[in-house]
Write an enzyme that holds these catalytic residues in place. Sequence first.
Site, mmCIF file in Angstrom:
data_model
loop_
_atom_site.group_PDB
_atom_site.id
_atom_site.type_symbol
_atom_site.label_atom_id
_atom_site.label_comp_id
_atom_site.label_asym_id
_atom_site.label_seq_id
_atom_site.Cartn_x
_atom_site.Cartn_y
_atom_site.Cartn_z
ATOM 1 N N ASP A 94 -0.899 14.342 3.916
ATOM 2 C CA ASP A 94 0.257 14.900 4.618
ATOM 3 C C ASP A 94 0.800 13.947 5.674
ATOM 4 O O ASP A 94 1.654 14.320 6.471
ATOM 5 C CB ASP A 94 -0.092 16.243 5.261
ATOM 6 C CG ASP A 94 -1.259 16.149 6.246
ATOM 7 O OD1 ASP A 94 -1.775 15.025 6.454
ATOM 8 O OD2 ASP A 94 -1.662 17.188 6.785
ATOM 9 N N HIS A 133 -0.983 12.461 8.138
ATOM 10 C CA HIS A 133 -1.622 12.471 9.451
ATOM 11 C C HIS A 133 -2.437 11.200 9.674
ATOM 12 O O HIS A 133 -2.936 10.597 8.730
ATOM 13 C CB HIS A 133 -2.492 13.723 9.648
ATOM 14 C CG HIS A 133 -3.795 13.716 8.914
ATOM 15 N ND1 HIS A 133 -4.027 14.470 7.791
ATOM 16 C CD2 HIS A 133 -4.957 13.056 9.155
ATOM 17 C CE1 HIS A 133 -5.263 14.273 7.374
ATOM 18 N NE2 HIS A 133 -5.849 13.409 8.185
ATOM 19 N N GLU A 157 -2.047 16.049 13.145
ATOM 20 C CA GLU A 157 -1.476 16.715 11.982
ATOM 21 C C GLU A 157 0.051 16.690 12.062
ATOM 22 O O GLU A 157 0.629 16.390 13.111
ATOM 23 C CB GLU A 157 -1.980 18.165 11.918
ATOM 24 C CG GLU A 157 -3.493 18.303 11.809
ATOM 25 C CD GLU A 157 -4.039 17.960 10.423
ATOM 26 O OE1 GLU A 157 -3.251 17.543 9.563
ATOM 27 O OE2 GLU A 157 -5.252 18.105 10.217
#
Length: 261
Positions: free
Chosen positions: A136, A138, A143
Amino acid sequence: MEVVIVPDAAAGGELIAEAMAALLRRKPDAVLGVATGSTPLPVYRALEAKVRAGQAEVGRARIAQLDEYVGLPAEHPESYRSVLRREVLEPLGIGADAFLGPDGAAEDVAAACAAYETALADAGGVDLQLLGIGTDGHIGFNEPCSSLASRTRIKTLTEQTRVDNARFFDGDIEQVPHHVITQGIGTILDARHLVLLATGEGKAEAVAATVEGPVAAVCPASALQLHPHATVVVDEAAASKLKLAGYFRHTFAAKPAWQGI
């Protein structure tokens, strides 16, 4: 941002380890920022081989931790401090006194985060920070939608991250901590050289968003575009969605060998 496409993970590990060795030749007491996980292991093994061959000297090097679980004692086998001791410090022959890391077992976590920021500054800052990347986008445990100016702080793990990490805790998600201390994106960007290593097709979309997408908190790694010396090293699979892959290959092939990364 420089993008280097290598044949495989071993080639990436060798390239980055040589950059670390060259840094240590210039600055023997350099601070090397390290990450956990399987992706950076080829880097550590290649650097270990260079140390054994007398091609790198780590006697004065210092090691800085990227992130740590909250609530696990330092001696817990799955604390990142323990993992780095097994994977980095002991193989390289670096003593615990040369290790910088946040105290994940501290009663006052906010104070522990502030103390780590101070420790990094007192050490003169990180010279080279090795990073991995999540699917994603990160980096560290920043995050998606983490502040691009964030400093070392406590973060809550997503349920998926806890599920993924349960394999290190006998498959029992209940043993996986809910929180971590992580260097913030702003803290990471303070390092003098950022080197992100990504391997495998599963990282291809995140790599493309990091390198060719907009700078956006939804892809935390895209903040590397703001850094004056950021290097992204990817294998063929992780590079598979890069539109400018041909250009990246050309620029690296034309680069003087003495310049390194």
